[in-house]
Design a protein around this motif. Structure first.
Motif, PDB file in Angstrom:
ATOM      1  N   GLN A  62       0.822  -1.208   0.000  1.00 34.96           N
ATOM      2  CA  GLN A  62       0.000   0.000   0.000  1.00 34.96           C
ATOM      3  C   GLN A  62       0.858   1.262   0.000  1.00 34.96           C
ATOM      4  OE1 GLN A  62      -2.532  -0.524   3.421  1.00 34.96           O
ATOM      5  NE2 GLN A  62      -3.617  -2.266   2.527  1.00 34.96           N
ATOM      6  N   ALA A  63       1.943   1.233   0.787  1.00 36.96           N
ATOM      7  CA  ALA A  63       2.806   2.406   0.860  1.00 36.96           C
ATOM      8  C   ALA A  63       3.505   2.680  -0.469  1.00 36.96           C
ATOM      9  CB  ALA A  63       3.841   2.217   1.972  1.00 36.96           C
ATOM     10  N   LEU A  64       4.048   1.625  -1.097  1.00 33.94           N
ATOM     11  CA  LEU A  64       4.740   1.810  -2.379  1.00 33.94           C
ATOM     12  C   LEU A  64       3.769   2.242  -3.474  1.00 33.94           C
ATOM     13  CD1 LEU A  64       7.403  -0.970  -3.084  1.00 33.94           C
ATOM     14  CD2 LEU A  64       7.734   1.491  -2.904  1.00 33.94           C
ATOM     15  N   GLN A  65       2.608   1.631  -3.496  1.00 28.38           N
ATOM     16  CA  GLN A  65       1.624   1.985  -4.518  1.00 28.38           C
ATOM     17  C   GLN A  65       1.261   3.464  -4.419  1.00 28.38           C
ATOM     18  OE1 GLN A  65      -1.672  -0.722  -4.776  1.00 28.38           O
ATOM     19  NE2 GLN A  65      -2.902   0.642  -6.027  1.00 28.38           N
ATOM     20  N   ALA A  66       1.070   3.939  -3.203  1.00 28.50           N
ATOM     21  CA  ALA A  66       0.696   5.339  -3.009  1.00 28.50           C
ATOM     22  C   ALA A  66       1.856   6.277  -3.352  1.00 28.50           C
ATOM     23  CB  ALA A  66       0.249   5.560  -1.571  1.00 28.50           C
ATOM     24  N   ARG A  67       3.080   5.945  -2.895  1.00 27.84           N
ATOM     25  CA  ARG A  67       4.205   6.844  -3.099  1.00 27.84           C
ATOM     26  C   ARG A  67       4.684   6.873  -4.539  1.00 27.84           C
ATOM     27  NH1 ARG A  67       7.003   8.778   1.296  1.00 27.84           N
ATOM     28  NH2 ARG A  67       7.888  10.109  -0.334  1.00 27.84           N
ATOM     29  N   LEU A  68       4.554   5.750  -5.257  1.00 22.50           N
ATOM     30  CA  LEU A  68       5.061   5.688  -6.624  1.00 22.50           C
ATOM     31  C   LEU A  68       3.968   5.849  -7.677  1.00 22.50           C
ATOM     32  CD1 LEU A  68       7.688   2.809  -6.301  1.00 22.50           C
ATOM     33  CD2 LEU A  68       8.074   5.274  -6.282  1.00 22.50           C
ATOM     34  N   GLY A  69       2.709   5.916  -7.249  1.00 25.85           N
ATOM     35  CA  GLY A  69       1.622   6.108  -8.203  1.00 25.85           C
ATOM     36  C   GLY A  69       1.402   4.922  -9.115  1.00 25.85           C
ATOM     37  N   LEU A  70       1.692   3.722  -8.605  1.00 25.86           N
ATOM     38  CA  LEU A  70       1.524   2.518  -9.407  1.00 25.86           C
ATOM     39  C   LEU A  70       0.098   1.986  -9.286  1.00 25.86           C
ATOM     40  CD1 LEU A  70       4.893   0.808  -8.445  1.00 25.86           C
ATOM     41  CD2 LEU A  70       4.326   1.801 -10.674  1.00 25.86           C
ATOM     42  N   ASP A  71      -0.326   1.217 -10.281  1.00 22.80           N
ATOM     43  CA  ASP A  71      -1.681   0.652 -10.270  1.00 22.80           C
ATOM     44  C   ASP A  71      -1.795  -0.534  -9.317  1.00 22.80           C
ATOM     45  OD1 ASP A  71      -2.480   2.521 -12.130  1.00 22.80           O
ATOM     46  OD2 ASP A  71      -2.101   1.213 -13.852  1.00 22.80           O
ATOM     47  N   GLU A  72      -0.743  -1.345  -9.219  1.00 22.85           N
ATOM     48  CA  GLU A  72      -0.740  -2.507  -8.333  1.00 22.85           C
ATOM     49  C   GLU A  72       0.679  -2.792  -7.884  1.00 22.85           C
ATOM     50  OE1 GLU A  72      -3.456  -6.083  -9.339  1.00 22.85           O
ATOM     51  OE2 GLU A  72      -3.022  -5.163 -11.276  1.00 22.85           O
ATOM     52  N   VAL A  73       0.817  -3.256  -6.653  1.00 27.94           N
ATOM     53  CA  VAL A  73       2.123  -3.662  -6.132  1.00 27.94           C
ATOM     54  C   VAL A  73       1.938  -4.921  -5.291  1.00 27.94           C
ATOM     55  CG1 VAL A  73       4.081  -3.047  -4.663  1.00 27.94           C
ATOM     56  CG2 VAL A  73       2.972  -1.275  -6.051  1.00 27.94           C
ATOM     57  N   TRP A  74       2.776  -5.917  -5.538  1.00 28.77           N
ATOM     58  CA  TRP A  74       2.856  -7.105  -4.674  1.00 28.77           C
ATOM     59  C   TRP A  74       4.264  -7.152  -4.108  1.00 28.77           C
ATOM     60  CZ3 TRP A  74       0.169 -12.110  -6.925  1.00 28.77           C
ATOM     61  CH2 TRP A  74      -1.211 -11.867  -7.038  1.00 28.77           C
ATOM     62  N   VAL A  75       4.350  -7.319  -2.784  1.00 30.17           N
ATOM     63  CA  VAL A  75       5.647  -7.383  -2.105  1.00 30.17           C
ATOM     64  C   VAL A  75       5.767  -8.721  -1.387  1.00 30.17           C
ATOM     65  CG1 VAL A  75       7.137  -6.373  -0.345  1.00 30.17           C
ATOM     66  CG2 VAL A  75       5.767  -4.873  -1.824  1.00 30.17           C
ATOM     67  N   MET A  76       6.784  -9.469  -1.733  1.00 32.09           N
ATOM     68  CA  MET A  76       7.005 -10.799  -1.162  1.00 32.09           C
ATOM     69  C   MET A  76       7.768 -10.708   0.152  1.00 32.09           C
ATOM     70  SD  MET A  76       9.273 -13.901  -2.788  1.00 32.09           S
ATOM     71  CE  MET A  76      10.825 -13.163  -2.264  1.00 32.09           C
ATOM     72  N   VAL A  77       7.338 -11.480   1.146  1.00 26.82           N
ATOM     73  CA  VAL A  77       8.115 -11.639   2.373  1.00 26.82           C
ATOM     74  C   VAL A  77       9.373 -12.438   2.023  1.00 26.82           C
ATOM     75  CG1 VAL A  77       8.170 -12.686   4.663  1.00 26.82           C
ATOM     76  CG2 VAL A  77       6.095 -11.511   3.881  1.00 26.82           C
ATOM     77  N   ARG A  78      10.526 -11.874   2.334  1.00 26.85           N
ATOM     78  CA  ARG A  78      11.788 -12.533   1.956  1.00 26.85           C
ATOM     79  C   ARG A  78      12.404 -13.326   3.097  1.00 26.85           C
ATOM     80  NH1 ARG A  78      17.017  -9.890  -1.114  1.00 26.85           N
ATOM     81  NH2 ARG A  78      18.459 -11.613  -0.749  1.00 26.85           N
ATOM     82  N   VAL A 128       6.161  -6.213  -8.948  1.00 29.46           N
ATOM     83  CA  VAL A 128       6.293  -7.364  -8.054  1.00 29.46           C
ATOM     84  C   VAL A 128       7.726  -7.326  -7.533  1.00 29.46           C
ATOM     85  CG1 VAL A 128       6.133  -9.860  -7.784  1.00 29.46           C
ATOM     86  CG2 VAL A 128       4.618  -8.684  -9.402  1.00 29.46           C
ATOM     87  N   THR A 129       7.889  -7.205  -6.208  1.00 26.90           N
ATOM     88  CA  THR A 129       9.214  -7.059  -5.628  1.00 26.90           C
ATOM     89  C   THR A 129       9.263  -7.763  -4.276  1.00 26.90           C
ATOM     90  OG1 THR A 129      10.963  -5.453  -5.127  1.00 26.90           O
ATOM     91  CG2 THR A 129       8.717  -4.851  -4.480  1.00 26.90           C
TER      92      THR A 129
END
Length: 333
Positions: free
Chosen positions: A68-84, A304-305
């Motif tokens: 949610q934070a990356l999507q808002a800050r970067l203006g992206l349509d969708e972001v998925w972040v994997m637990v590493r 996706v990151t």
């Protein structure tokens, strides 16, 4: 060893009884008349010959807060972040590819044209695609081939693999990634057999791309031998922090213009930006600033990151992006 059709059919029948009908090896032996040890050897051969592929689907945990934070800050349509967690880099890339494949599959439908670039992250994504059958799927190689020692991660093979996974057609771009001059690039791009592929660029519905970095330790184009250390340094001096489809970009998303960038064979930035779904796949600390640059440039609109790249990207955004001179100096320390 190449097997004839009868042998492959036998392996498939034995594998089907074991894996799909859930028969034991003893039961298969009684049905077929083979010994149990022969059945075991045939099952092993079926896996070795690729008749059977075993896929382990690890549960993919995600960081919704970072998404949610990356999507808002970067203006992206969708972001998925994997637990590493504690995953090493190679295992992180493999798991990231699985997550990216699920992300990509959620956007697939009949009669799509898909574009693909190159690299390990894209390879892991394509490798993790589930075999599915679509009507009218076409996969297009968007940048010239690198001719790397590992052809599996190069554009032509990735286009073929993706097309096979989705029972579609594919079109490869039969040129090198970088040519010797701008004049050569212009002439090649106008050649009829190249134009036939280039015309598909304007109909791509979904692009799957990696996000590259110019940090020497992690720069894929340098490791592949496609750029010299001097050429990479020229790009860094011009302000580049990363690339998408070998289109180099600065921290604020501006395209880098150098003699080298004018010799790149592949999709141009304006055409890529018109693709409705542009999925970037990248993980690790070294990809944090390139992810920001790629997002700001408009070359990707979905991401996706992993949590490491996401955390460092957010930290950079919160603290104020460093200037290019700062990143250059830190890389040389």
């Amino acid at each position: 060893m190449l097997l004839n059709a009868d042998r492959l059919d036998l392996l498939a029948r034995i594998a089907e009884m074991y894996y799909e009908s859930n028969l034991t090896q003893d039961q298969i032996a009684k049905i077929t008349g083979y010994s149990r040890s022969m059945v075991s050897r045939l099952l092993t051969e079926a896996r070795r010959q690729g008749v059977v592929e075993i896929r382990i689907n690890h549960p993919m945990q995600r960081r919704r807060d970072l998404e949610q934070a990356l999507q808002a800050r970067l203006g992206l349509d969708e972001v998925w972040v994997m637990v590493r967690g504690t995953l090493a880099h190679n295992e992180m890339l493999r798991r990231l590819g699985i997550l990216a494949a699920r992300f990509l599959e959620a956007h697939l439908h009949d009669y799509m044209t898909l574009g693909t670039s190159w690299g390990t992250a894209v390879y892991e994504t394509v490798n993790a695609l589930q075999q599915r059958s679509f009507r009218g799927i076409r996969v297009v190689q968007m940048i010239g081939a690198l001719g790397t020692p590992n052809p599996d991660i190069d554009g032509p093979e990735l286009a073929r693999r993706m097309a096979r996974a989705l029972t579609g057609q594919y079109a490869t771009l039969p040129v090198p990634l970088i040519v010797d001059s701008e004049a050569t690039r212009k002439a090649l791009m106008q050649a009829p057999h190249i134009q036939r592929v280039v015309q598909y660029f304007h109909h791509i519905d979904l692009a799957l791309v990696g996000v590259g970095t110019v940090e020497p330790e992690y720069a894929s184009l340098l490791r592949a031998g496609y750029l010299t250390t001097e050429q990479l340094e020229d790009l860094r001096t011009a302000g580049a922090v990363g690339d998408v489809c070998a289109i180099h970009i600065t921290l604020d998303g501006t395209l880098v213009d150098t003699p080298l960038t004018r010799c790149i064979m592949g999709i141009d930035a304006a055409t890529l930006r018109k693709v409705p779904i542009r999925i970037g796949v990248a993980g690790g600390q070294a990809k944090a600033l390139p992810i920001i640059a790629a997002s700001r440039s408009g070359l990707i609109n979905r991401l996706v990151t992993d949590e490491v790249a996401a955390t460092f990207a957010l930290r950079a955004l919160e603290e104020g992006l460093p200037s290019y001179d700062d990143t250059t100096n830190s890389n040389h320390r």
